[in-house]
Design an enzyme around this catalytic site. Structure first.
Site, mmCIF file in Angstrom:
data_model
loop_
_atom_site.group_PDB
_atom_site.id
_atom_site.type_symbol
_atom_site.label_atom_id
_atom_site.label_comp_id
_atom_site.label_asym_id
_atom_site.label_seq_id
_atom_site.Cartn_x
_atom_site.Cartn_y
_atom_site.Cartn_z
ATOM 1 N N LYS A 275 71.106 43.263 -18.046
ATOM 2 C CA LYS A 275 71.686 41.955 -17.731
ATOM 3 C C LYS A 275 72.902 42.178 -16.830
ATOM 4 O O LYS A 275 73.767 42.991 -17.141
ATOM 5 C CB LYS A 275 72.119 41.230 -19.007
ATOM 6 C CG LYS A 275 70.971 40.787 -19.895
ATOM 7 C CD LYS A 275 71.505 40.062 -21.125
ATOM 8 C CE LYS A 275 70.380 39.714 -22.096
ATOM 9 N NZ LYS A 275 69.499 38.659 -21.574
ATOM 10 N N ARG A 350 60.367 39.400 -28.443
ATOM 11 C CA ARG A 350 58.953 39.222 -28.819
ATOM 12 C C ARG A 350 58.351 40.537 -29.335
ATOM 13 O O ARG A 350 57.425 40.520 -30.136
ATOM 14 C CB ARG A 350 58.162 38.676 -27.624
ATOM 15 C CG ARG A 350 58.050 39.578 -26.445
ATOM 16 C CD ARG A 350 57.684 38.846 -25.162
ATOM 17 N NE ARG A 350 58.775 37.987 -24.716
ATOM 18 C CZ ARG A 350 58.731 37.194 -23.649
ATOM 19 N NH1 ARG A 350 57.629 37.144 -22.907
ATOM 20 N NH2 ARG A 350 59.766 36.452 -23.298
#
Length: 515
Positions: A275, A350
């Site tokens: 990020k 996920r």
């Protein structure tokens, strides 16, 4: 843990000086409908000298009443077609904040709700809103800088039948406090091992069955996708992954089984797909799903609803960078035996959930009326779509039974609205590995917020990677599954450092215990 305690109060004399209460907070859409003559007289007099009374939250000097303090917290636009019960929560928060600032330690709360069905839980929602307003960060409390907590909030009712069930609300608020503490605390104080320890301590003597998986060999064998996310964190003892397992079995014949997977990414750097441009700020809140599930288990353990069994697995991991970090293009076999090509290491949640769901799936096969859930701060896309609302995406089995809409109805009445979105064939097309070398692709390589159907297609991945695809409508053991993306609803206020909400704890509890 600094949780608010509620007390049912039905004696009208409690509003007077000497009752042990020290303020009266009146939450009402209409001052003229308040049944207490003393309140009506003082409010009417107050309106003559201060036009703000009944228009904004105000404190009136009230000789003879509890603590000499009468706080009027008006409910705005309650008759508007598009309002919901949160309008009472908004007013209650303003009222309790003023009561605390005025020095009250034991305020009484009187909620004068309308009889409309959408406001049937207005008194309870207003009370819980007070807990949300009064919560203070765990770091602040542990540093000794927090305000002294209120001793109790009295829930004033007109009749015994109108009592708001303070014990239930106290248990819900205890769970929400635990969830806020877990979600909102910085990544060193609430690292994966510290999160697990805090959970175990908070749930001690609760009657829940608890265990923590921490051995690296077991984690890598049983939770391979989760362990890949945390691969670089294994080198740092205080950052190593954990899986917390919790189970509640109610008295009597079990009629329903609820199984929860909670995403607990205690810090998300993005991994090798780092990020950038300030995108890491606030990523210690990426554990809101696991936090909410832990809080839900706390509430359930206190209230002990009969006839249900609740099983939860919390995946706690730090998506660290370093020489051991997993990278895009790797193919990793999930617990369910599905070969997953990594599309982006910043789509790590996920992966954590898929292994948890696979374990829960095995338990669901033998369970009575199972319903499976994943709860996660999963995508930026859901925030782009729905702002501060939770999204529910369900499989075919849950959809046929209208489970998400039933949940939506209950959650809305308790001030935790849910948006229901539909899983479509396009979502399964997105997870096809173009190389055909793997069974599926975990994600594309663009941010979810700019990806079409960016919060729906991860549910397709979870269904496939966890083995739930083998339990559809036409299979011998259909299993209902609902994915709850709380990226927009897990916190409120500041986009990075806002207050955790514990959403969707209240709505889930109501859904599970209301027949």
């Amino acid at each position: 843990m600094g949780s608010v305690k509620f007390v049912d109060v039905v004696e009208q004399d409690a509003i007077f000086e000497g009752s042990g209460w020290d303020a009266l907070v009146v939450v009402t859409p209409d001052l003229s409908s308040v049944k207490l003559d003393e309140v009506s007289l003082l409010a009417n007099h107050g309106q003559k000298v201060d036009k703000r009374v009944g228009q904004s939250v105000t404190l009136l000097f009230a000789p003879g009443l509890a603590g000499g303090r009468l706080i009027i917290a008006p409910v705005k636009k309650a008759d508007d077609d598009y309002q919901d019960v949160r309008v009472f929560a908004d007013a209650a928060r303003e009222g309790i904040k003023l009561a605390k600032e005025a020095g009250a330690k034991r305020p009484l709360l009187l909620v004068n709700a309308s009889t409309e069905q959408r406001y049937q839980h207005a008194a309870q929602v207003a009370a819980l809103a007070c807990g949300q307003e009064l919560w203070q960060a765990l770091e602040l409390r542990e540093a000794g800088g927090g305000d002294e907590p209120l001793e109790a909030i009295g829930l004033l009712a007109d009749t015994k039948e109108g009592a708001t069930c303070a014990n239930t609300l106290t248990a819900i608020e205890s769970g929400r406090t635990l969830a806020r503490d877990l979600c909102g605390t910085e990544p060193e104080r609430m690292s994966a091992p510290a999160f697990a320890d805090y959970c175990v301590a908070a749930l001690a003597n609760s009657g829940l069955t608890m265990s923590v998986v921490e051995d690296r060999d077991i984690l890598e064998r049983d939770y391979p996708l989760l362990s890949a996310v945390g691969r670089s964190s294994f080198a740092v003892l205080r950052h190593q992954p954990r899986v917390v397992k919790l189970e509640y079995v109610g008295e009597g014949e079990i009629e329903h089984t609820y199984l929860f997977a909670g995403k607990g990414v205690v810090y998300d750097t993005g991994g090798a797909d780092l990020k950038i441009a300030g995108g890491m700020a606030g990523m210690s809140r990426d554990k809101g799903g696991a936090a909410a599930v832990a809080g839900l288990m706390k509430t359930i353990s206190m209230l002990k609803p009969k006839g249900i069994r609740v099983v939860a697995e919390l995946g706690l991991v730090r998506n660290s960078i370093g020489s051991e970090a997993f990278v895009t293009d790797e193919i990793i076999t999930s617990h369910a035996g599905k070969r997953v090509r990594i599309g982006n290491t910043d789509a790590e949640g996920r992966l954590v959930l898929a292994d948890l769901l696979s374990h829960l799936r095995l338990k669901a096969v033998a369970a009575v009326n199972p319903q499976m859930f994943s709860v996660a701060t999963l995508t930026g896309h859901v925030v782009r779509c729905f702002g501060g609302y939770t999204a529910a995406v369900e499989n075919s089995v849950a959809k046929q039974a209208n489970l998400a809409y039933n949940m939506q109805e209950q959650a809305s009445l308790w001030g935790e609205p849910i948006e229901v979105t539909q899983l479509r064939r396009d979502d399964f097309s997105k997870i096809v590995d173009p190389s055909a070398a793997a069974d599926m692709l975990s994600s594309n390589n663009a941010p979810s917020s700019v990806t079409a159907r960016g919060h729906q297609y991860p549910a397709a991945f979870l269904i496939e990677a966890s083995g739930l695809s083998g339990h559809g409508l036409n299979d011998h053991k259909p299993i209902a599954y609902t994915h709850l993306d709380i990226a927009g609803s897990a916190t409120e206020g500041h986009p990075q450092y806002g207050t955790p909400t514990a959403t969707p704890l209240v709505g889930l509890f109501s859904y599970m215990t209301t027949r």
